[in-house]
Design an enzyme around this catalytic site. Structure first.
Site, short mmCIF file in Angstrom:
data_model
loop_
_atom_site.label_atom_id
_atom_site.label_comp_id
_atom_site.label_asym_id
_atom_site.label_seq_id
_atom_site.Cartn_x
_atom_site.Cartn_y
_atom_site.Cartn_z
CG HIS A 73 -0.45 0.07 2.51
ND1 HIS A 73 -0.02 -1.05 3.19
CD2 HIS A 73 -0.27 1.11 3.34
CE1 HIS A 73 0.40 -0.70 4.38
NE2 HIS A 73 0.27 0.61 4.50
CG ASN A 125 -31.29 6.12 -1.43
OD1 ASN A 125 -31.42 7.00 -0.58
ND2 ASN A 125 -32.30 5.60 -2.10
CB CYS A 158 -33.05 1.90 -4.53
SG CYS A 158 -32.95 3.70 -4.63
#
Length: 182
Positions: A73, A125, A158
């Site tokens: 990393h 969402n 959704c």
């Protein structure tokens, strides 16, 4: 001229499948793209797909150390010219804003050097995106030097309509190109 190196973080969102188009287009433009995937993103798209398109190993585990004398990393962060998370789930936005490093994407983000451009492209969402906690976390990221590539208003998976759809691949590429041309 050396290739610009992009770290593309993919987090768990239905929009993760768009990372394939983004990886493919960035690679075609001559960028070197290293893909970092969270565990949840792999429920939506496989590392093999992104590896095939980037022609590079996809990084999925912060603890995977293939070269013993190098910490993966840290090496990824050192090589980066630009770090982008697309799509960035509400969870990932919160992790990045609060310095939580428990996966390859969030851990690499903390190891980036100051000169590395940072971008985030939220996808979630509408009510999640508009939630005060998410907006607060995005404000923290902006204050920390991240550029937000705002989500689109659209009919979401959704069934809700509103802001939250991942920006188009063209918009993301345009923002990356503009950043490098500045």
């Amino acid at each position: 001229m050396t290739k610009k190196r992009i770290l593309l973080g993919v987090s768990g969102s239905i929009s993760a499948y768009k990372a394939a188009d983004l990886t493919n287009e960035l690679t075609k433009l001559g960028y070197e793209v290293d893909v970092l995937m969270t565990k949840s993103s792999q429920s939506f798209i496989t590392p093999l797909t992104l590896q095939s398109l980037s022609k590079r190993r996809v990084h999925t585990d912060v603890m995977a150390e293939e070269v013993p004398e190098k910490i993966n990393h840290i090496e990824l962060a050192k090589r980066a010219d630009l770090f982008i998370v697309a799509p960035a789930s509400a969870n990932m936005v919160g992790k990045l804003a609060n310095g939580i490093a428990d996966d390859i994407v969030s851990t690499v983000s903390l190891a980036l050097e100051d000169h590395v451009h940072r971008m985030i492209a939220p996808a979630m969402n509408t009510y999640m995106y508009l939630n005060p906690a998410v907006q607060r976390n995005l404000a923290i990221l902006k204050a920390d030097g991240f550029t937000e590539i705002a989500p689109r208003e659209a009919l979401l998976a959704c069934g809700d309509y509103g802001p939250g759809a991942l920006a188009t691949v063209d918009t993301i590429i345009q923002q990356i190109t503009q950043t490098f041309n500045q």
